[in-house]
Design an enzyme around this catalytic site. Structure first.
Site, short mmCIF file in Angstrom:
data_model
loop_
_atom_site.label_atom_id
_atom_site.label_comp_id
_atom_site.label_asym_id
_atom_site.label_seq_id
_atom_site.Cartn_x
_atom_site.Cartn_y
_atom_site.Cartn_z
N GLY A 69 0.82 -1.20 0.00
CA GLY A 69 0.00 0.00 0.00
C GLY A 69 0.86 1.26 0.00
O GLY A 69 1.96 1.27 -0.55
N SER A 70 0.36 2.26 0.70
CA SER A 70 0.96 3.59 0.56
C SER A 70 2.40 3.67 1.01
O SER A 70 3.09 4.64 0.69
CB SER A 70 0.14 4.60 1.35
OG SER A 70 -1.21 4.45 1.03
#
Lengths: 611, 267
Positions: A298-299
């Site tokens: 993810g981020s």
């Protein structure tokens, strides 16, 4: 001649002396007597030769054995070596010398059924002395045909004394060694465990098996710190409980030399009794999420995306990218977690964790450059960690534009948490990628490393890290005095062919102190559920960031990181960045609001100005 | 002649044989001894190995933490409790005309007009991990800083609730002042009581035995006898009484006072 007994006179002196010396005239009858004499003389000669030979050989051997080769008997008693450990496998200790694994000599009980005359009585007595033994099973063993059966291995001294007192014939002890882990669960994924014959079956016990057996005198010193391990585990356990998660993992990493100071993967197991492999819970407990598990991060991947963009020279931190229009590729639509109503610059994209902005940044740099950069950071191969449980990243093949788009915000490529931490360390420590290690580095030796990004890029990344904590998605991670920075990450888990909205991997990669990064604290929580306190959110900023903040607060003093005033000019100058991407702080920062405390400037004031 | 020499050689051979046997038995005996010593060494080494394992097992951080929360009133250190070394002023030299507090006290050199340094100031830079926040030690131990600091980290007998009033820096010195005039003995005993409630510093002054000792065996100092019964109440007035009459503090200690007050302020 004259003192011969008279009785012999007649027959011997019959013929004149010398009569025998003269051979009889070669007449026909050479008589059987002379032939027999000849033969017997020859036989005597042969026998004498044999005897002489044998005795000579014995004599030579005797001289050799007593005088030449070993003048005396080999000594049976030698003085015991002073430093020799009584065991055959080296200890494993942490970086401060606390034992993580050691071998203890124990006694194992076995029997020779042939020598046991009344098996029923022996079995009864033994099952009384050792209540955990089953009488019927024991009786079966003792009446068998074998000459050797184990009754019980690794007795405690008390049990041994109890069996001794029975005085049973045919029952014996054998000295064995047993691996003992004083920290038990706390380091189980790192140290691993051994089988019944003391062969390593997982963890460092397996990968360092040769070293542990070959040099039993020298303990194997790890880079792990037991105290940090405890703190990290405590906070992870609390996080799992709070958010009803199914698992969690955490890493504390020294960014300057690549030492892993702590690594926890929950659920864990007791290395004395490793769970069976054939059951699901046991597999889950044995699974090391920190190194073997590969996940879409993810981020957190935006760290690498931003570092790549800035390092490529094509993008400056003030450049603005489109973050308002969703991008459709094939059947997918890439959108923001929270939609933005205006375009953002690079600093804001990192701060607010914008997917679309990251995507455009990656496309600007290009597909090949992204692949090369991530390869340089070591994200496409297993890490150099010494564990046998070392996961291969899942890398798209072929690497197309759509992959570049999704990888820019951390989907479509799976790496282990250890990969993420190692690579992220290189983005903030001045751009040097140190291979991670679980063994304590020799302080005198040079730390291996490879320059992967420019120091200026790394300095900018530090500011961005700090920015996320002061004004971005991870305000909860702040620990006053330790200048925490970091990046949150929330990835939806792929189940089958599509992503599940409500099963997430929430993570936070924190580093401190950001003006001169020393340590990374990484926390990843598997499938947290939102609670009332977090308004139902279960993202990295709500779940993992507070845990990192709590960990930093506790480990800062242990690691000897001097606390500083978050608002002091040096810190501000080193970590400032604003939403416009400017890195020069506006005017002189306000002096610490202390009326008479000029001598205590380095103590953070009680009323914090930072959130 | 012949017989004599034969006898001589025979005797020599017999003597050599005797010596040989003697030596051989001695060697055998020594070797047996060596064997048993070796076995003993092995046993000891195994015992050491086991003790080491047990030591690490007992030092398990999880266990230590639960023990600390049960028996200690200490909290994890916070960032605000650390100060830099150069912030700490030098220990002030006592003024030459300091009030002679030690008239009746024999080894009272340490009670002279020296303001107490907060212990965390000393501990912070060197051993952050063990620098437990024990703010009240400063007052309890008076000026006995170097000796009592290490013992402050030993296992305490009984945790005493930390009173904010004891955090005023002058309190440690104050009891000495009235004590000098009125009664020489009670002042140190009160202090000792308070110390006994905390980790006891391991240097009992020979003239004044510890209250716990006097309780079991009443000694010549009669005044100390009444004290052990009420430990806390006795200590409280002492601290309170100290507040109204702060000593004329030197200027250098003023910033420390502020520092200590602030470090302990949020407790």
């Amino acid at each position: 001649m004259n003192d011969q007994p008279p009785g012999f006179d007649t027959p011997l002196s019959g013929p004149p002396p010398g009569a025998y010396g003269v051979p009889p005239p070669a007449s026909k009858p050479r008589t059987s007597l002379s032939v027999a004499l000849e033969r017997s003389r020859n036989r005597l000669m042969v026998t004498a030769a044999m005897v002489t030979l044998v005795f000579t050989a014995i004599g030579i051997k005797l001289v050799d054995a007593t005088l030449l080769s070993h003048a005396s008997e080999p000594r049976q008693r030698m003085a015991a070596e002073i430093d020799a450990p009584p065991v055959n496998r080296a200890d494993i200790v942490d970086r401060n010398g606390n034992l993580l694994a050691t071998s203890l000599a124990t006694q194992s009980l076995y029997a020779d059924p042939k020598l046991i005359s009344r098996p029923d009585e022996v079995a009864k007595k033994l099952s009384v002395a050792l209540p955990e033994l089953d009488y019927k099973e024991l009786l079966g063993k003792l009446t068998g045909e074998k000459r050797f059966v184990w009754i019980k291995r690794n007795l405690t001294p008390k049990q041994q004394a109890a069996v001794f007192r029975l005085g049973l014939p045919g029952v014996y002890f054998e000295r064995e060694e047993r691996r003992f882990y004083p920290a038990s669960n706390l380091a189980s994924h790192i140290v691993g465990f051994t089988g019944v014959d003391n062969n390593g079956l997982s963890g460092l016990e397996q990968s360092m098996n040769k070293r542990l057996v070959n040099e039993p005198n020298k303990p194997l010193q790890l880079s792990i710190d037991l105290r940090l391990q405890h703190i990290l585990k405590k906070e992870l356990t609390a996080t799992i409980q709070e958010f009803s998660a199914i698992g969690a993992t955490g890493i504390i990493f020294d960014v300057r030399n690549g030492e892993v100071l702590s690594m926890v993967s929950l659920p864990d197991f007791d290395p004395h009794e490793p769970p069976p492999l054939n059951d699901k819970a046991g597999q889950d407990a044995l699974f090391n999420r920190a190194t073997l598990g590969v996940y879409e991060m993810g981020s957190t991947f935006k760290i690498f995306n931003t570092a790549m963009s800035l390092d490529s020279g094509k993008i400056k931190v003030t450049d603005v990218f489109d973050t308002t229009h969703n991008v459709s590729v094939g059947r997918f639509t890439i959108r923001e977690y929270h939609p933005f109503h205006h375009n953002l610059n690079v600093a804001e994209i990192f701060q607010e964790s914008s997917n679309l902005g990251s995507l455009h940044m990656a496309l600007t740099v290009g597909v090949a450059a992204q692949k090369a950069f991530l390869t340089k950071l070591g994200l496409t191969r297993p890490t150099a960690l010494e564990l046998p449980e070392n996961g291969w990243p899942l890398v798209p093949n072929p690497w197309r534009e759509i992959n570049t788009m999704t990888i820019s915000f951390g989907h479509g490529m799976s790496v282990s948490p250890m990969h993420t931490v190692t690579a992220a360390a290189s983005t903030i420590n001045g751009g040097v990628l140190h291979p991670p290690t679980l063994l304590k580095r020799d302080p005198a030796a040079e730390v291996p490393g490879e320059q992967v990004i420019a120091p200026q890029t790394s300095a900018m990344m530090r500011r961005l890290f700090r920015f996320v904590v002061t004004d971005g998605t991870a305000k909860a991670a702040n620990a006053k005095g330790y200048v925490v920075g970091g990046k949150t990450g929330t990835a939806e888990k792929q189940k089958g062919r599509h992503y599940e909205r409500n099963s997430r991997m929430s993570s936070f990669l924190g580093a401190f102190p950001m003006h001169d990064p020393r340590y990374i604290v990484y926390v990843l929580v598997d499938e947290p559920k939102g609670t009332k306190k977090t308004y139902g959110f279960a993202t990295g900023g709500w779940v993992a960031a507070p845990a990192v903040g709590r960990v930093v607060k506790q480990i800062g003093p242990l690691l000897g990181v001097p606390p500083v005033d978050d608002a002091s000019p040096e810190v501000i100058n080193a970590t400032y960045i604003n939403t416009a991407g400017q890195t020069i702080p506006p005017g002189p920062p306000p002096p610490p609001a202390q009326s008479k405390g000029s001598t205590v400037a380095s103590v953070p004031p009680p009323s914090g100005k930072q959130r | 002649m012949k017989g004599k020499s034969a006898l001589f050689w025979l005797g020599l051979a017999a003597a050599a044989g005797g010596v040989l046997f003697q030596t051989s038995y001695e060697v055998q005996e020594l070797e047996d001894k060596l064997g048993s010593l070796n076995r003993q060494i092995m046993d000891e080494q195994e015992a050491i190995q086991i003790l080491k394992a047990e030591w690490s097992y007992l030092n398990d951080p999880t266990r230590l933490e639960s023990l600390a929360s049960q028996h200690l009133q200490l909290q994890p250190t916070e960032a605000r409790q650390f100060v830099a070394m150069d912030v700490v002023p030098m220990r002030p030299v006592p003024p030459p005309d300091a009030p002679k507090a030690g008239d009746g006290l024999k080894n009272d050199g340490k009670h002279d007009g020296v303001a107490p340094l907060p212990p965390m100031v000393r501990l912070a830079p060197s051993a952050p991990g063990t620098a437990v926040a024990s703010g009240s030690n400063a007052t309890n131990n008076g000026g006995i800083i170097p000796a009592s600091l290490p013992s402050g980290m030993a296992t305490p007998a009984k945790p005493a609730p930390i009173k904010p009033s004891t955090l005023i820096p002058g309190a440690g010195k104050a009891p000495a002042l009235p004590a000098a005039k009125a009664a020489p003995a009670p002042a140190p005993t009160i202090k000792q009581v308070d110390v006994a409630a905390r980790p006891t510093p391991s240097q009992p002054t020979p003239s004044q035995p510890m209250p716990t000792q006097t309780a079991s065996a009443p000694s010549s100092t009669v005044k100390t006898l009444s004290v052990p019964a009420a430990k806390q109440p006795a200590a409280q007035p002492a601290a309170v009484a100290a507040v109204p009459a702060p000593p004329p503090a030197p200027k250098a200690t003023d910033s420390i006072g502020v520092l200590v007050a602030r470090l302990g302020a949020n407790r």
